[in-house]
Design an enzyme around this catalytic site. Sequence first.
Site, PDB file in Angstrom:
ATOM      1  N   ARG A  41      33.356  46.887  27.565  1.00 49.30           N
ATOM      2  CA  ARG A  41      32.335  46.135  28.451  1.00 49.30           C
ATOM      3  C   ARG A  41      31.235  46.417  28.251  1.00 49.30           C
ATOM      4  O   ARG A  41      30.738  47.691  28.017  1.00 49.30           O
ATOM      5  CB  ARG A  41      32.786  46.783  29.838  1.00 49.30           C
ATOM      6  CG  ARG A  41      32.036  46.284  30.980  1.00 49.30           C
ATOM      7  CD  ARG A  41      32.331  47.024  32.287  1.00 49.30           C
ATOM      8  NE  ARG A  41      31.334  46.472  33.282  1.00 49.30           N
ATOM      9  CZ  ARG A  41      31.478  45.713  34.400  1.00 49.30           C
ATOM     10  NH1 ARG A  41      32.757  44.885  34.055  1.00 49.30           N
ATOM     11  NH2 ARG A  41      30.794  45.498  35.020  1.00 49.30           N
ATOM     12  N   GLN A  69      38.559  38.976  34.664  1.00 51.00           N
ATOM     13  CA  GLN A  69      38.027  38.568  36.221  1.00 51.00           C
ATOM     14  C   GLN A  69      38.860  37.391  36.515  1.00 51.00           C
ATOM     15  O   GLN A  69      39.262  37.212  37.425  1.00 51.00           O
ATOM     16  CB  GLN A  69      36.425  38.567  36.378  1.00 51.00           C
ATOM     17  CG  GLN A  69      36.131  38.458  37.642  1.00 51.00           C
ATOM     18  CD  GLN A  69      36.714  39.272  38.965  1.00 51.00           C
ATOM     19  OE1 GLN A  69      36.267  40.267  38.654  1.00 51.00           O
ATOM     20  NE2 GLN A  69      37.148  38.804  39.832  1.00 51.00           N
ATOM     21  N   CYS A  80      33.213  38.183  42.267  1.00 49.93           N
ATOM     22  CA  CYS A  80      33.704  39.119  41.432  1.00 49.93           C
ATOM     23  C   CYS A  80      33.563  40.765  41.963  1.00 49.93           C
ATOM     24  O   CYS A  80      33.877  41.500  41.434  1.00 49.93           O
ATOM     25  CB  CYS A  80      33.465  38.832  40.224  1.00 49.93           C
ATOM     26  SG  CYS A  80      31.672  38.567  39.852  1.00 49.93           S
TER      27      CYS A  80
END
Length: 329
Positions: A108, A138, A272
Amino acid sequence: MPVNLKGRSFLTLMDFTPQEIRYMLDLSHDLKAKKRAGIHNDLLKGKNIVLLFEKTSTRTRCAFEVAALDEGAHVTFLDSNSSQMGKKESLEDTAKVLGRFYDGIEYRGYKQSVVEELAKHSGVPVWNGLTDIDHPTQVLADLLTIEEHIAKPLNKIKFVFVGDTRNNMSYALMYGAAKMGMHFVAYGPKELKPDAAIFAKVQEVAKETGAVIEVTDKIEALKGADVLYSDVWVSMGEEAEMEERVRLLTPFRITMDMVRATGNPEVKFMHCLPAYHDLETKVAREAKDRGLNVSEVTDEVFRSKHSIVFDEAENRMHTIKAVIVSTIC
């Protein structure tokens, strides 16, 4: 046709066929039902995964750790302060080392090229936990959530992303919508429209799947929407652009008027997270002190019956579990 994803990296949904994405969604539904029934299969027993975080997160880290631990895997977490990657050791060398220790690697951070380089050199599956141009885990969670809450197949869904339509969530959702044959509308200011090359690539996929992909600044495009989706206006590292972003995006704040403009009393609001919907965060309060309202959605909408954001957040864990299991088992 049987689907076998073992050994594959999960860098972007553009790498997968609609059938492969369908497989991961079906597996997510199954693993979620089993977790709720208290059934753990130890599908990852004896496996080790490492999480590489250049950007902080709540949901991504927790989702990966719980997903892996649920099925018996061991997890190592490394942030930018606890790894030599890119500082005293090259990305290639780091990938080769970690690939000998671990069965899978999550990354990430910022550049998509980093997660691609890790996949190229590690020899094990690599999973994209977020980059500047994509967020595929996501989107899997978003698709799962839509299937749970809307009694339509994905290829009958009209999905509207509202805001900065050239950010990573807009692109990631556009990829997922194109692959699954959805009607996707990117609704935002002309100044923040998607990259032309990315949009052209998505349109090529849409021709194959029957998807409809639109970019507009016209509110009429909201009519008939099943989902309104938003994201923060200023991402990590973009604070210097806050004033200009607020100026451009304020007309695209999701309000109850915008919800009503869909003409759909059952329209769903998705995000999100994290979201700026009140003044209970340091960032929102500091912005208010500068005379800026950074809320991309009103608190009224965020807390309304339309909002399914916390189901969506939970589903990060279930879909991530499906990605890990399907690629390393």
